[in-house]
Structures are given as structure tokens and as C-alpha cells.
Design an enzyme around this catalytic site. Structure first.
Site, short mmCIF file in Angstrom:
data_model
loop_
_atom_site.label_atom_id
_atom_site.label_comp_id
_atom_site.label_asym_id
_atom_site.label_seq_id
_atom_site.Cartn_x
_atom_site.Cartn_y
_atom_site.Cartn_z
CG ASP A 11 42.99 37.08 51.84
OD1 ASP A 11 44.08 37.13 51.27
OD2 ASP A 11 42.78 37.59 52.96
CG ASP A 13 48.02 36.17 55.87
OD1 ASP A 13 48.39 35.45 56.81
OD2 ASP A 13 48.60 36.21 54.77
CB SER A 107 48.59 39.85 49.02
OG SER A 107 47.42 40.25 48.34
CE LYS A 137 44.07 38.64 47.00
NZ LYS A 137 43.86 37.99 48.30
#
Length: 216
Positions: A11, A13, A107, A137
């Protein structure tokens, strides 16, 4: 504890990059622009979810496309002002990996993800963004696409995440999960391994793949 894998999926962030202050600043301004009350806004999980899904939870369907474009613009414009920074351990950990053994699975939209990554000098060979998927997600689709893009069996991948939604996505994809307690408390994170951040881990690349271990 040692974890062996063929590929690593990160991921962005809260995992590689610190952007929490920027996220809160931009989304708070966005909510005010769309007359969303603080109480209503506080009921929605922001972290680790695509903007289109967050906007859909808060606004009428006909307003969502415009609202998603607006939050993307706010967040991209916030990047040059110091809205992002590298989290501890990120630079050394990624530097130890061959470019074809890892991917960023975020995302965020591609435009926003690339702006934040470029700002901190991370240039992934493979980037999966919100634009590339139909279900975000905690659905496993983003991580399954990441594994497919690297040509690796999902079961041979390790997911690095800071958010419950992302960890759920990794588990649903059948992958090993490593949680970083950068934006949530450790007890809130359900993963195969929980550490404070990437500086707590060492990585060794071998002919057989990648070996991850917790530093003493």
C-alpha cells in the site's frame, strides 16, 4: 520470524508515504464544500478506501463524479506544499528489492499516487491504482491484480498495509499480511505480522525469492 515470498505488494499512504495530515486537511475542506456535517463525515472510514466509494457513502449519486474530481484536485495540489513524506525504513527497504519483485497497490487515483510517489522519489515499475479496478479494498481485486501484473501466484505474495481495509483485502487474496502500526494501533490490525514500520524489518533477496525478517 521469517517470511519468504516471490513478490511484495505495498500500500502507499500510511505504508510507504506519510500523508495523513494532507488527507485530513483536504478531506475536511472537501466535506465543508459539500455541506457534509462533521458528525456525518466522522462516521465514514476514510483510510485505505477509494475516494469514489467514500463520496458515494456521503453524497447523492449524481454529485459523486464531480466530488471525486474535486478531492483529487485538492490532494494533488497539496503535495508540493509538503503534504507527504517518506515513512521510516521505506527508502532502504525498497532499495534492496529488484524492480520486478514489488509493486505499489493503492486506493488513490493514479494521478494522485504518482504525484505523492514522485514527491518522495519512489518510482515503482508496477503501480496499481484506483483507476485500474472496479472494486476497492477490502475487496481482494487490487492485490490480485498486483500479483497478476508481476506474474506471481497470490499465495507467494506478501502484502504490507497500515489500514484494516487493506489487510482484509490481502487476506481475501490469499496472501501473507504484514501490518505497519503507522496510522492505527497495533491491536486494531489483524495480520500475520504487526510491526511499527518498515524500519523494523530486514530484507534479503535470494535466488529463490525474498526473505523478510524482524530486526533484533
Amino acid at each position: 520470524m521469517k517470511i519468504r515470498a516471490q513478490a511484495l505488494l505495498f500500500d502507499n499512504d500510511g505504508t510507504l508515504v506519510s500523508s495523513l495530515e494532507s488527507v485530513q486537511r483536504c478531506w475536511t475542506r472537501w466535506a465543508a464544500e459539500y455541506s457534509i456535517t462533521a458528525e456525518r463525515f466522522g462516521q465514514v472510514e476514510l483510510h485505505g478506501r477509494p475516494a469514489v466509494e467514500i463520496a458515494a457513502d456521503l453524497l447523492p449519486a449524481e454529485v459523486v463524479p464531480e466530488a471525486v474530481a474535486r478531492i483529487e484536485q485538492l490532494e494533488v495540489e497539496d503535495v508540493p506544499g509538503g503534504g507527504v513524506g517518506l515513512l521510516p525504513g521505506t527508502e532502504d527497504f525498497l532499495a534492496a528489492l529488484p524492480a520486478d519483485r514489488w509493486a505499489v497497490v493503492t486506493s488513490a487515483t493514479r494521478r494522485l499516487a504518482e504525484a505523492r510517489l514522485e514527491a518522495v522519489g519512489i518510482l515503482p515499475k508496477t503501480l496499481i491504482a484506483a483507476d485500474d479496478i472496479t472494486r476497492g479494498k477490502p475487496d481482494p481485486e487490487p492485490y490480485l491484480l498486483g500479483a497478476r501484473s508481476l506474474g506471481v501466484d497470490p499465495a507467494a505474495c506478501v502484502v504490507f498495509e497500515d489500514a484494516p481495509a487493506g489487510l482484509a483485502a490481502g487476506r481475501a487474496a490469499g496472501m501473507t499480511t504484514v501490518a505497519l502500526a503507522t496510522t492505527h494501533q497495533a491491536h486494531e490490525l489483524d495480520a500475520d505480522l504487526v510491526v511499527r514500520d518498515l524500519s523494523a524489518l530486514s530484507v534479503l533477496v535470494t535466488d529463490g525469492g525474498v526473505e523478510i525478517a524482524v530486526r533484533d
